[in-house]
Design a protein around this motif. Structure first.
Motif, PDB file in Angstrom:
ATOM      1  N   GLU A  13     -26.026   5.151 -11.863  1.00  0.00           N
ATOM      2  CA  GLU A  13     -27.128   4.449 -11.198  1.00  0.00           C
ATOM      3  C   GLU A  13     -28.461   4.853 -11.816  1.00  0.00           C
ATOM      4  O   GLU A  13     -29.338   4.000 -12.068  1.00  0.00           O
ATOM      5  CB  GLU A  13     -27.099   4.785  -9.709  1.00  0.00           C
ATOM      6  CG  GLU A  13     -27.956   3.867  -8.850  1.00  0.00           C
ATOM      7  CD  GLU A  13     -27.754   4.113  -7.365  1.00  0.00           C
ATOM      8  OE1 GLU A  13     -28.315   3.337  -6.563  1.00  0.00           O
ATOM      9  OE2 GLU A  13     -27.041   5.086  -7.002  1.00  0.00           O
ATOM     10  N   LEU A  14     -28.629   6.129 -12.087  1.00  0.00           N
ATOM     11  CA  LEU A  14     -29.863   6.603 -12.724  1.00  0.00           C
ATOM     12  C   LEU A  14     -29.988   6.036 -14.135  1.00  0.00           C
ATOM     13  O   LEU A  14     -31.075   5.626 -14.562  1.00  0.00           O
ATOM     14  CB  LEU A  14     -29.879   8.135 -12.754  1.00  0.00           C
ATOM     15  CG  LEU A  14     -31.088   8.789 -13.427  1.00  0.00           C
ATOM     16  CD1 LEU A  14     -32.386   8.382 -12.728  1.00  0.00           C
ATOM     17  CD2 LEU A  14     -30.948  10.311 -13.442  1.00  0.00           C
ATOM     18  N   GLU A  15     -28.868   5.992 -14.851  1.00  0.00           N
ATOM     19  CA  GLU A  15     -28.868   5.439 -16.206  1.00  0.00           C
ATOM     20  C   GLU A  15     -29.338   3.986 -16.203  1.00  0.00           C
ATOM     21  O   GLU A  15     -30.145   3.571 -17.045  1.00  0.00           O
ATOM     22  CB  GLU A  15     -27.452   5.538 -16.795  1.00  0.00           C
ATOM     23  CG  GLU A  15     -27.258   4.840 -18.126  1.00  0.00           C
ATOM     24  CD  GLU A  15     -27.925   5.554 -19.279  1.00  0.00           C
ATOM     25  OE1 GLU A  15     -28.275   4.880 -20.265  1.00  0.00           O
ATOM     26  OE2 GLU A  15     -28.099   6.784 -19.179  1.00  0.00           O
ATOM     27  N   ALA A  16     -28.867   3.202 -15.234  1.00  0.00           N
ATOM     28  CA  ALA A  16     -29.246   1.795 -15.146  1.00  0.00           C
ATOM     29  C   ALA A  16     -30.736   1.638 -14.852  1.00  0.00           C
ATOM     30  O   ALA A  16     -31.418   0.788 -15.451  1.00  0.00           O
ATOM     31  CB  ALA A  16     -28.412   1.102 -14.059  1.00  0.00           C
ATOM     32  N   LEU A  17     -31.249   2.445 -13.941  1.00  0.00           N
ATOM     33  CA  LEU A  17     -32.684   2.389 -13.621  1.00  0.00           C
ATOM     34  C   LEU A  17     -33.537   2.778 -14.825  1.00  0.00           C
ATOM     35  O   LEU A  17     -34.567   2.160 -15.099  1.00  0.00           O
ATOM     36  CB  LEU A  17     -32.995   3.311 -12.431  1.00  0.00           C
ATOM     37  CG  LEU A  17     -32.527   2.841 -11.055  1.00  0.00           C
ATOM     38  CD1 LEU A  17     -32.766   3.929 -10.019  1.00  0.00           C
ATOM     39  CD2 LEU A  17     -33.256   1.560 -10.647  1.00  0.00           C
ATOM     40  N   LEU A  18     -33.102   3.795 -15.549  1.00  0.00           N
ATOM     41  CA  LEU A  18     -33.854   4.242 -16.720  1.00  0.00           C
ATOM     42  C   LEU A  18     -33.886   3.173 -17.806  1.00  0.00           C
ATOM     43  O   LEU A  18     -34.915   2.974 -18.461  1.00  0.00           O
ATOM     44  CB  LEU A  18     -33.259   5.548 -17.267  1.00  0.00           C
ATOM     45  CG  LEU A  18     -33.525   6.806 -16.431  1.00  0.00           C
ATOM     46  CD1 LEU A  18     -32.737   7.986 -16.978  1.00  0.00           C
ATOM     47  CD2 LEU A  18     -35.017   7.133 -16.419  1.00  0.00           C
ATOM     48  N   LYS A  19     -32.762   2.485 -18.001  1.00  0.00           N
ATOM     49  CA  LYS A  19     -32.724   1.425 -19.022  1.00  0.00           C
ATOM     50  C   LYS A  19     -33.723   0.316 -18.689  1.00  0.00           C
ATOM     51  O   LYS A  19     -34.439  -0.182 -19.565  1.00  0.00           O
ATOM     52  CB  LYS A  19     -31.311   0.854 -19.128  1.00  0.00           C
ATOM     53  CG  LYS A  19     -30.361   1.731 -19.912  1.00  0.00           C
ATOM     54  CD  LYS A  19     -29.003   1.053 -20.074  1.00  0.00           C
ATOM     55  CE  LYS A  19     -28.062   1.902 -20.935  1.00  0.00           C
ATOM     56  NZ  LYS A  19     -26.730   1.274 -21.078  1.00  0.00           N
ATOM     57  N   ARG A  20     -33.763  -0.080 -17.414  1.00  0.00           N
ATOM     58  CA  ARG A  20     -34.734  -1.107 -17.007  1.00  0.00           C
ATOM     59  C   ARG A  20     -36.158  -0.622 -17.190  1.00  0.00           C
ATOM     60  O   ARG A  20     -37.042  -1.361 -17.652  1.00  0.00           O
ATOM     61  CB  ARG A  20     -34.491  -1.480 -15.543  1.00  0.00           C
ATOM     62  CG  ARG A  20     -33.293  -2.391 -15.338  1.00  0.00           C
ATOM     63  CD  ARG A  20     -32.993  -2.588 -13.873  1.00  0.00           C
ATOM     64  NE  ARG A  20     -34.157  -3.097 -13.148  1.00  0.00           N
ATOM     65  CZ  ARG A  20     -34.237  -3.119 -11.824  1.00  0.00           C
ATOM     66  NH1 ARG A  20     -33.236  -2.636 -11.087  1.00  0.00           N
ATOM     67  NH2 ARG A  20     -35.301  -3.615 -11.235  1.00  0.00           N
TER      68      ARG A  20
END
Length: 319
Positions: free
Chosen positions: A16-23
């Protein structure tokens, strides 16, 4: 500790953190909603704790490296974004906020300017009526240099411009902050500093006028004085605002008045400091420079003053 079970339970948050960081890294902060920004901060703290646990329990280089990368990226985005917001706030203040505060404080600035100018006019008048008055205000060394040798004292700056510039800026800041602090005496010391500095300038102006050195003297004063004198008046206004909070807090409670007027005074001083730094640099490098013709110094000072006044008008039209 069951490593596989722990990883399986925590991996959902890592993803979930990875997805937020990519955005965030591709589309910027505006791509996240308010609740997602709060979630990002929460996940960052959780993953930081996971990293510490992984290192403590030596869970393997791959997991530690993955968590280290996530925490580093999160830290960079969160705190770099915070710094960007801070810089935007600073830029916004100097573009719009400072001129607005100057406008709100215009009555106090006018009073501070009047105190200075009254002191200058009184000193000018007494200096012409009674020559002995100069000895009460101006150091004897300067009087002797101007009267006996027909010279000004600015040449002592040449050759030590960087040191002189920093010393001038520090001295001017000291004067301004004392003027502000004088507000705690009910404005008595603030008024005194403004009035006395006016007397000093008026007396020196009369001295150089009497000895035929007015033109080069004011050519020296104009370039840096265009910023330095307004800065002194603004500092005086800040001191008077503090005095108002102390003596005339109504319609607020005194403690609330100190918060309101103290904040206004602090904002004035945030604007004063850059003015004094620039004025110090000009006084150290440009004002005493004999290679710059006097007409250019007069022109430069006039343009600086006009530019400063135009800048002060750069405020929201609603004000």
């Amino acid at each position: 500790m069951d490593v596989q079970r722990w990883i399986a339970r925590r991996e959902i948050q890592w993803q979930e953190l990875e997805a937020l960081l990519k955005r965030l890294e591709t589309k910027g902060l505006k791509s996240l909603k308010a609740d997602e920004i709060a979630l990002l901060a929460s996940l960052y703290r959780s993953v930081s704790a996971d990293l510490a646990r992984a290192k403590t329990n030596q869970l393997g280089e791959t997991i530690i490296q993955q968590l280290q990368t996530l925490t580093s990226r999160s830290y960079s985005q969160i705190y770099q974004g915070s710094r960007k917001q801070e810089w935007r706030a600073v830029l916004s203040f100097y573009l719009w906020g400072f001129p607005s505060v100057v406008y709100e404080s215009r009555v106090y600035i006018a009073i501070a300017t009047m105190l200075f100018m009254v002191g200058a006019l009184i000193a000018w008048w007494f200096s012409w009526r009674d020559p002995s008055f100069l000895a009460l205000v101006v150091p004897e060394r300067l009087i002797s240099l101007v009267r006996d040798r027909g010279e000004l004292w600015m040449g002592s700056i040449l050759g030590s411009e960087p040191l002189a510039s920093s010393g001038i800026a520090i001295n001017n800041m000291t004067v301004c902050f004392r003027t502000v602090a004088g507000g705690i005496t009910g404005g008595l010391l603030t008024a005194y500093f403004l009035f006395f500095n006016g007397i000093l300038l008026g007396a020196i102006g009369a001295l150089v006028q009497q000895n035929g050195l007015a033109y080069p003297f004011w050519a020296f004063v104009f370039p840096h004085g265009a910023l330095e004198l307004p800065a002194i008046f603004l500092a005086g206004a800040a001191g008077l605002l503090i005095a108002k909070a102390l003596l005339f807090p109504a319609p607020y409670r005194r403690i609330d008045a100190f918060k309101i007027y103290g904040n206004q005074a602090a904002q004035l001083m945030f604007g004063v400091v850059p003015l004094l730094l620039i004025a110090g640099a000009i006084e150290g490098f440009i004002s005493p420079n004999p290679a710059i013709p006097a007409p250019f110094k007069y022109l430069g000072g006039t343009l600086l003053l006009c530019g400063l006044l135009a800048y002060f008008r750069n405020r929201p039209s609603s004000l």
